[in-house]
Design a protein around this motif. Sequence first.
Motif, short mmCIF file in Angstrom:
data_model
loop_
_atom_site.label_atom_id
_atom_site.label_comp_id
_atom_site.label_asym_id
_atom_site.label_seq_id
_atom_site.Cartn_x
_atom_site.Cartn_y
_atom_site.Cartn_z
N ALA A 4 3.24 -17.03 -8.54
CA ALA A 4 3.13 -16.08 -7.43
C ALA A 4 3.39 -14.68 -7.96
O ALA A 4 4.29 -14.46 -8.77
CB ALA A 4 4.13 -16.43 -6.34
N LYS A 5 2.58 -13.72 -7.49
CA LYS A 5 2.74 -12.33 -7.89
C LYS A 5 2.61 -11.46 -6.66
O LYS A 5 1.65 -11.60 -5.89
CB LYS A 5 1.68 -11.95 -8.93
CG LYS A 5 1.71 -10.47 -9.34
CD LYS A 5 0.80 -10.20 -10.52
CE LYS A 5 -0.64 -10.40 -10.20
NZ LYS A 5 -1.54 -10.03 -11.32
N GLU A 6 3.56 -10.57 -6.46
CA GLU A 6 3.51 -9.66 -5.31
C GLU A 6 3.63 -8.22 -5.79
O GLU A 6 4.45 -7.90 -6.64
CB GLU A 6 4.62 -9.96 -4.31
CG GLU A 6 4.52 -9.08 -3.06
CD GLU A 6 5.29 -9.63 -1.89
OE1 GLU A 6 5.16 -9.07 -0.78
OE2 GLU A 6 6.03 -10.61 -2.07
N LYS A 7 2.79 -7.36 -5.21
CA LYS A 7 2.79 -5.94 -5.55
C LYS A 7 3.27 -5.14 -4.35
O LYS A 7 2.70 -5.25 -3.26
CB LYS A 7 1.38 -5.49 -5.96
CG LYS A 7 0.83 -6.24 -7.17
CD LYS A 7 -0.60 -5.84 -7.48
CE LYS A 7 -1.15 -6.59 -8.68
NZ LYS A 7 -2.56 -6.22 -8.95
N LEU A 8 4.30 -4.33 -4.57
CA LEU A 8 4.87 -3.51 -3.52
C LEU A 8 4.64 -2.05 -3.86
O LEU A 8 5.10 -1.58 -4.91
CB LEU A 8 6.36 -3.79 -3.37
CG LEU A 8 6.75 -5.25 -3.08
CD1 LEU A 8 8.26 -5.40 -3.08
CD2 LEU A 8 6.17 -5.71 -1.76
N PRO A 9 3.93 -1.30 -3.02
CA PRO A 9 3.67 0.13 -3.30
C PRO A 9 4.98 0.89 -3.51
O PRO A 9 5.92 0.75 -2.74
CB PRO A 9 2.93 0.61 -2.05
CG PRO A 9 2.35 -0.63 -1.46
CD PRO A 9 3.32 -1.74 -1.76
N LEU A 10 4.99 1.70 -4.56
CA LEU A 10 6.19 2.47 -4.89
C LEU A 10 5.97 3.96 -4.72
O LEU A 10 6.85 4.69 -4.32
CB LEU A 10 6.61 2.17 -6.34
CG LEU A 10 7.90 2.80 -6.85
CD1 LEU A 10 9.09 2.29 -6.04
CD2 LEU A 10 8.12 2.46 -8.32
N GLY A 11 4.78 4.42 -4.99
CA GLY A 11 4.45 5.84 -4.88
C GLY A 11 2.99 6.02 -5.21
O GLY A 11 2.22 5.06 -5.26
N TYR A 12 2.60 7.27 -5.43
CA TYR A 12 1.20 7.55 -5.73
C TYR A 12 0.81 6.90 -7.06
O TYR A 12 1.39 7.19 -8.11
CB TYR A 12 0.97 9.06 -5.80
CG TYR A 12 -0.48 9.43 -6.02
CD1 TYR A 12 -1.42 9.26 -5.02
CD2 TYR A 12 -0.90 9.94 -7.25
CE1 TYR A 12 -2.75 9.59 -5.21
CE2 TYR A 12 -2.23 10.27 -7.46
CZ TYR A 12 -3.15 10.10 -6.44
OH TYR A 12 -4.47 10.42 -6.64
N ASN A 13 -0.15 5.96 -7.00
CA ASN A 13 -0.64 5.25 -8.19
C ASN A 13 0.45 4.50 -8.94
O ASN A 13 0.39 4.34 -10.16
CB ASN A 13 -1.34 6.22 -9.15
CG ASN A 13 -2.73 6.60 -8.68
OD1 ASN A 13 -3.38 5.84 -7.97
ND2 ASN A 13 -3.18 7.78 -9.04
N SER A 14 1.48 4.05 -8.23
CA SER A 14 2.53 3.26 -8.87
C SER A 14 2.95 2.14 -7.94
O SER A 14 2.78 2.22 -6.72
CB SER A 14 3.73 4.13 -9.24
OG SER A 14 4.33 4.67 -8.08
#
Length: 237
Positions: free
Chosen positions: A85-95
């Motif tokens: 399982a892989k989850e991506k959480l927005p951190l900032g602009y293009n990160s």
Amino acid sequence: MGPMSPLRRRRFLSLPPTSPSRRRPESIESRRRLVSFSPPQSASALCCCAPSPPSLLLVLFKSQTNPLMETSLRLRGGGGLRIHAKEKLPLGYNSLIQAHGEIDASTAGAAAPSYLALFVRQFYPQLSANAGVGVHLHKGDDLTYNLRAKKALPFTSNGLLGLNLKGRLLTDTEFKPKKRTGAVELAWTILDLRKGQDVRLKLGYEFYDKVPYLQLRENNWTLNAYMDGKWDVRFDM
């Protein structure tokens, strides 16, 4: 197999995250998870905080309704079936923050995931590059720091044909190098080879292990084959 959704096609093409102005608003629960998410300070803390396999399985199945989470079934030569399982959480602009969890389905009665990782990734669209730093833990090993970078050199204006340069450095908690990897690969993506069928072919060479390899991806299926006899297969759910 039916055509891929726009989100799955973005993942297939490995495109950077959309800018904040184009992202849909986050839910209150997503913001709560983002604010409360913090990396563990040690390997023991990472293991203690790890969910049990039944809990992780529940997360995997629930992830089908979560566009930020990706799940896959992985099988490699000489190893058992793994659920990743892989989850991506927005951190900032293009990160973004990228979290991984994996259990070995062939290990009966496992008390914890066999792999956990946490990365912060920064994308540079104008340079066709990205970099990441984080930590990961394999079951039975010590906590490892991970630094990696990737640079694409497109041959065409649409970016479907080009070279990729990749590098990775693994260190222990005292920043002593444990392993280095580096590769160059020719990548060719063919959209709609047949109706609803996207294909990507990569031919690469790993500098440190001195091993040529091939990757063939068709929609949700990915096959990796190495000239030293190793192989693995992945199915993205």
